[in-house]
Design an enzyme around this catalytic site. Structure first.
Site, PDB file in Angstrom:
ATOM      1  N   ASP A  74       0.817  -1.211   0.000  1.00  0.00           N
ATOM      2  CA  ASP A  74       0.000   0.000   0.000  1.00  0.00           C
ATOM      3  C   ASP A  74       0.854   1.266   0.000  1.00  0.00           C
ATOM      4  OD1 ASP A  74       0.990  -0.295   2.569  1.00  0.00           O
ATOM      5  OD2 ASP A  74      -0.945  -0.648   3.489  1.00  0.00           O
ATOM      6  N   ASN A 143      -6.948  -2.133  14.193  1.00  0.00           N
ATOM      7  CA  ASN A 143      -8.362  -2.459  13.959  1.00  0.00           C
ATOM      8  C   ASN A 143      -8.514  -3.727  13.100  1.00  0.00           C
ATOM      9  OD1 ASN A 143      -7.509  -1.586  11.479  1.00  0.00           O
ATOM     10  ND2 ASN A 143      -8.923   0.153  11.325  1.00  0.00           N
ATOM     11  N   HIS A 145      -6.844  -4.301  10.268  1.00  0.00           N
ATOM     12  CA  HIS A 145      -6.620  -4.127   8.831  1.00  0.00           C
ATOM     13  C   HIS A 145      -5.345  -4.829   8.372  1.00  0.00           C
ATOM     14  CE1 HIS A 145      -4.500   0.074   9.304  1.00  0.00           C
ATOM     15  NE2 HIS A 145      -3.571  -0.851   9.172  1.00  0.00           N
ATOM     16  N   GLU A 150      -9.471  -1.513   5.408  1.00  0.00           N
ATOM     17  CA  GLU A 150     -10.075  -1.142   6.675  1.00  0.00           C
ATOM     18  C   GLU A 150     -11.346  -1.965   6.914  1.00  0.00           C
ATOM     19  OE1 GLU A 150      -8.311   0.539   8.500  1.00  0.00           O
ATOM     20  OE2 GLU A 150      -7.877   2.581   7.862  1.00  0.00           O
TER      21      GLU A 150
HETATM   22  C1  GLP Z   1      -0.092   0.610   8.489  1.00  0.00           C
HETATM   23  C2  GLP Z   1       0.120  -0.272   7.262  1.00  0.00           C
HETATM   24  C3  GLP Z   1      -0.142  -1.734   7.551  1.00  0.00           C
HETATM   25  C4  GLP Z   1       0.560  -2.130   8.836  1.00  0.00           C
HETATM   26  C5  GLP Z   1      -0.011  -1.318   9.977  1.00  0.00           C
HETATM   27  C6  GLP Z   1       0.515  -1.707  11.344  1.00  0.00           C
HETATM   28  O1  GLP Z   1      -1.387   1.039   8.646  1.00  0.00           O
HETATM   29  N1  GLP Z   1      -0.696   0.120   6.164  1.00  0.00           N
HETATM   30  O2  GLP Z   1       0.291  -2.527   6.462  1.00  0.00           O
HETATM   31  O3  GLP Z   1       0.406  -3.503   9.070  1.00  0.00           O
HETATM   32  O4  GLP Z   1       0.328   0.042   9.715  1.00  0.00           O
HETATM   33  O5  GLP Z   1       1.657  -1.005  11.666  1.00  0.00           O
HETATM   34  P1  GLP Z   1       2.593  -1.320  12.896  1.00  0.00           P
HETATM   35  O6  GLP Z   1       3.385  -2.505  12.509  1.00  0.00           O
HETATM   36  O7  GLP Z   1       3.439  -0.092  13.040  1.00  0.00           O
HETATM   37  O8  GLP Z   1       1.719  -1.562  14.070  1.00  0.00           O
END
Ligand code: GLP
Length: 252
Positions: A74, A143, A145, A150
């Site tokens: 993404d 959440n 995702h 989402e």
């Molecule tokens: C972002 C990314 C996700 C990732 C998430 C969790 O929103 N788009 O792909 O998994 O963050 O991030 P973290 O690993 O910092 O908790």
């Protein structure tokens, strides 16, 4: 500890350092068995230890990215690649600048595109033309995702433009000057794109994710908890650290 629960191979490790060693090892194995592997990569803090280990393995000649193609999950939209908060910048800064992957084999959804829909469609075609993703790395949002899929009413199939949840904007505001600076949209592989990957490696780190980890791995399969769809994938390895595994342990 290691356990098999339905389609999941679940590994619980002490901390994120050990998670990184193990996850990087999975990529090394994949690339050794198929040097022209197509890999799917993720951003966030969870994969950072994996990337550190991949850089070290590459430095020691134990992994060769020369023929590898990568697709990131993404990117914020809109955002300039030069913005230090873009996922394009993140990937260069934390991985690509330090490994021998060919720049022309690196793909990230185009946060600078004028036409977001077109950019998403093009991205799907690029993945298909590359032969699909062999090993997809995933983190997990607070959440539930995966990528930027989402919670919603129906699983999005293909790469698409998403409006970010307020909770995601808040969670990711820590990287920006303020929540107001977080782009409101993103381009993300769809659930269908992710589910098409041959193997999936899901990393979940920290006690704050213990509850969502349990829902994703053992709860109802619902687009309200997007990661729960992974219960329907054929080949998923999940690595959790002890904090994230707190609630999952009673199922194993
Ligand atoms: C972002 C990314 C996700 C990732 C998430 C969790 O929103 N788009 O792909 O998994 O963050 O991030 P973290 O690993 O910092 O908790």
């Amino acid at each position: 500890m290691e356990a098999v629960y339905r389609n999941f191979k679940i590994i619980v490790v002490e901390d994120s350092e050990k998670m990184g060693v193990l996850a990087a090892g999975q990529f090394a194995k994949q690339i050794a068995s198929k040097p022209s592997s197509v890999i799917g990569l993720a951003t966030g803090s969870t994969p950072l230890s994996t990337y550190k280990n991949l850089i070290a393995l590459c430095g020691r000649g134990e992994i060769d990215f020369k023929s590898v193609t990568s697709f990131n999950l993404d990117e914020y939209y809109p955002i300039k690649k030069s913005n230090t908060q873009s996922y394009d910048y993140f990937m260069r800064d934390n991985l690509f600048n330090y490994i021998n992957i060919a720049p022309e084999n690196i793909f990230i959804p185009d946060g600078e595109a004028d036409d977001a829909e077109r950019a998403c469609w093009d991205y799907e075609v690029l993945i298909k033309n590359a032969g699909g993703i062999d090993l997809q790395l995933l983190g997990l949002g607070n959440n539930g995702h995966i990528g930027f899929n989402e919670p919603c009413d129906a699983f999005p199939k293909a790469t698409h433009c998403v409006t970010l949840d307020e909770s995601t904007i808040e969670a990711n505001a820590r990287f920006f000057d303020s929540a107001a600076d977080v782009p409101r949209q993103a381009l993300s592989m769809g659930i269908g794109t992710i589910m098409d990957a041959k193997h999936i490696l899901l990393l979940i780190s920290g006690a704050a994710k213990a509850d969502i980890a349990r829902k994703v791995l053992f709860g109802d399969i619902t687009p309200k908890v997007p990661g729960s769809v992974l219960q329907l994938h054929r080949s998923v390895t999940v690595i959790l650290d002890e904090g994230a595994a707190e609630q999952a342990m009673s199922y194993l």
